[in-house]
Design an enzyme around this catalytic site. Structure first.
Site, PDB file in Angstrom:
ATOM      1  N   TRP A  25       0.860  -1.179   0.000  1.00 10.75           N
ATOM      2  CA  TRP A  25       0.000   0.000   0.000  1.00 10.75           C
ATOM      3  C   TRP A  25       0.904   1.239   0.000  1.00 10.75           C
ATOM      4  CZ3 TRP A  25      -1.998   2.643   4.869  1.00 10.75           C
ATOM      5  CH2 TRP A  25      -2.976   3.594   4.560  1.00 10.75           C
ATOM      6  N   ASP A  85      -0.777  -5.477   9.141  1.00 10.73           N
ATOM      7  CA  ASP A  85      -1.810  -4.517   8.760  1.00 10.73           C
ATOM      8  C   ASP A  85      -2.985  -5.334   8.235  1.00 10.73           C
ATOM      9  OD1 ASP A  85      -3.399  -2.463   7.860  1.00 10.73           O
ATOM     10  OD2 ASP A  85      -1.879  -1.534   6.589  1.00 10.73           O
ATOM     11  N   ALA A 117      -6.642  -4.839   7.084  1.00  8.96           N
ATOM     12  CA  ALA A 117      -7.624  -3.813   6.715  1.00  8.96           C
ATOM     13  C   ALA A 117      -8.861  -4.393   6.040  1.00  8.96           C
ATOM     14  CB  ALA A 117      -6.974  -2.789   5.788  1.00  8.96           C
ATOM     15  N   LYS A 154     -13.445  -0.838   5.875  1.00  5.39           N
ATOM     16  CA  LYS A 154     -14.015  -1.655   4.815  1.00  5.39           C
ATOM     17  C   LYS A 154     -15.082  -2.612   5.331  1.00  5.39           C
ATOM     18  CE  LYS A 154     -10.169  -0.018   2.860  1.00  5.39           C
ATOM     19  NZ  LYS A 154      -9.196   0.856   3.563  1.00  5.39           N
TER      20      LYS A 154
END
Length: 394
Positions: A127, A208, A210, A243
Site C-alpha cells: 500500500w 496490517d 484492513a 471496509k
C-alpha cells in the site's frame, strides 16, 4: 518560515479520481479508488451500522471524551474479532485510532521509540501510504520480494530469501489478508514458515489487517494473524474498520501490541496511550461506538455478518466472471490468477503503458501499477473490461 516549504507531489490515486471525473465518456469505468462499491456504483451504509446509528441517536447523552485509549470495550471487541482466543487479552495492549492509517502511524511511532535503529521490511509492492509514512518519519525501510508478475501469485522463495536479511529488532510489515495492491496471499503453511523465520532472526512482525471478512470469511481471514500473534514473542497489529463495517469517513481503527513476556503489558498500554496523547489526544468515538454496538448485540452482529458475506461472495463472483471472460477471449488460462486472488484488489502485472492504453482507448481507470478494484465492476462491465484487456495486448 513558509518560504522554506516545498510543493508536495500529488497523490496519484486522488489525481486518478479527478481524471475520471473529468472524462466525459458515459461508459467509463473507475477501478482506481479503494472503496467497496455495490452493483450500482454506490458505497452503501451497512444495515447493522444504520440501525446502530439510530439506536445511538436515541440513547447517547454526552459527547464527552472517552479516554486516551478510547472506550476499553471497543479495544476488547476488536481484539476478540481479530485474535479470537489465539492470545489472552491480558497480553494485548490496545488503543482506538483514527482509522487503520492512524494505527499504522502509531505503530511506526512505537517502533521508533522502542528501537531507533529498527528497519521496517515492506513487501514489494505494498500500500503506497506505508512507504509515504515511513519516508516522512525517516524510518529506514527495506523492500522484500512478494508479487510474481508472471504467475500472478506470491514469490515466496524470493520473499523468504529477502526476509533472511532481517536482523534482531527489525520489523517486518505483513498484510493480514487480501494483500493490497496485488490480491495475492500466502497460504497457512507459508505463514507458519514466515513466523518461524522471524523468530529465528529475532525480527518483529507488524500486521496490517484492513480487509478482514473480504477474502475467505471473518475467521479464515484472521487465521494468519492469529497464527503469527500466537507464535511470535511480540507482534504489532493495525486493524481497520473502514471496509468491513463500511465506515470509511468515521476513521475507526485499532492498534494492538502483543507481548508474551510477563510484565510487558502495562508498559505497552501506557506507551500506546501516550502516543495517542501526543498525536491527537483522544481518538474519535462515533465509529468505534457503532462497531462496539454491532459486535456486542447478537441481532446486529448476525445481520452485519450476513451483509459482509454478501459483499465477499459478490466480489468472488465478479472475479470468477472476469477470469472466465478472459479465458474465452484469450483462449488461455493465463488470467486464472484473478479468480484465486482475494479482497478488493488484483494486480494485472503489466506496465504503465498498458494501463494508459486502457484509459485512453476504453475509459478504464486503474492505478499505474495495474492495481484494479474488483468491487468497481458489475456483471455488465466485466465483459467490457475483458474486451479492453485483450484489445490492448495484455
Amino acid at each position: 518560515m513558509f518560504e522554506h516549504l516545498k510543493e508536495q507531489p500529488a497523490d496519484k490515486i486522488l489525481a486518478l479520481m479527478q481524471a475520471y471525473k473529468d472524462d466525459p465518456r458515459e461508459d467509463k469505468i473507475d477501478l482506481g479508488v479503494g472503496v467497496y462499491k455495490d452493483a450500482t456504483g454506490n458505497t452503501p451504509i451497512m444495515r447493522a451500522i444504520k440501525t446502530a446509528e439510530k439506536q445511538l441517536w436515541e440513547a447517547e447523552e454526552t459527547k464527552a471524551y472517552t479516554g486516551l485509549a478510547g472506550d476499553p470495550k471497543f479495544g476488547d471487541r476488536m481484539a476478540e474479532l481479530v485474535l479470537g482466543d489465539a492470545v489472552p487479552l491480558s497480553k494485548v495492549a490496545r488503543v482506538a485510532t483514527p482509522g487503520g492509517t492512524g494505527a499504522v502511524r502509531q505503530a511506526f511511532d512505537m517502533i521508533r521509540m522502542a528501537n531507533p535503529d529498527a528497519r521496517v521490511f515492506v513487501s514489494d509492492p505494498t500500500w503506497p501510504n506505508h512507504l509515504s509514512i515511513l519516508k516522512h518519519m525517516e524510518i529506514p525501510h527495506v523492500a522484500y520480494r512478494y508479487f510474481d508478475s508472471e504467475t500472478g501469485g506470491v514469490d515466496f522463495e524470493g520473499m523468504m530469501s529477502d526476509l533472511a536479511d532481517a536482523k534482531r529488532g527489525d520489523v517486518v510489515l505483513l498484510h493480514g489478508c487480501c494483500h493490497n495492491p496485488t490480491g495475492a496471499n500466502l497460504n497457512m503453511e507459508e505463514w507458519k514458515a514466515v513466523a518461524d523465520l522471524l523468530n529465528k532472526q529475532g525480527a518483529i512482525p507488524m500486521i496490517d489487517i484492513a480487509y478482514q471478512g473480504f477474502g475467505d470469511g471473518l475467521e479464515d481471514d484472521a487465521a494468519p494473524t492469529r497464527l503469527v500473534a500466537a507464535h511470535c514473542p511480540e507482534t504489532l497489529i493495525a486493524a481497520s474498520c473502514s471496509k468491513n463495517f463500511g465506515i470509511y469517513r468515521e476513521r475507526t481503527g485499532c492498534l494492538m501490541a502483543i507481548a508474551h513476556e510477563e510484565g510487558r503489558h502495562k508498559v505497552n498500554q501506557g506507551t500506546l496511550a501516550y502516543l495517542n496523547r501526543q498525536n491527537f489526544s483522544f481518538p474519535p468515538d462515533h465509529g468505534a461506538r457503532l462497531v462496539l454496538m454491532v459486535l456486542g448485540d447478537d441481532a446486529l452482529r448476525t445481520d452485519w455478518e450476513a451483509e459482509l458475506e454478501d459483499v465477499r461472495t459478490g466480489m468472488l463472483r465478479l472475479r470468477q466472471q472476469l477470469a472466465d471472460e478472459l479465458r474465452e477471449r484469450s483462449g488461455s488460462d493465463r488470467f486464472g490468477f484473478l479468480a484465486q486472488h482475494r479482497g478488493m484488489f488484483s494486480r494485472l502485472g503489466v506496465g504503465p503503458d498498458k494501463v494508459e492504453a486502457l484509459r485512453e482507448k476504453h475509459g478504464i481507470y486503474m492505478v499505474g501499477d495495474s492495481r484494479m478494484n474488483i468491487a468497481g465492476l458489475n456483471e455488465e462491465t466485466v465483459p467490457k473490461l475483458a474486451r479492453a484487456i485483450i484489445d490492448v495486448g495484455i
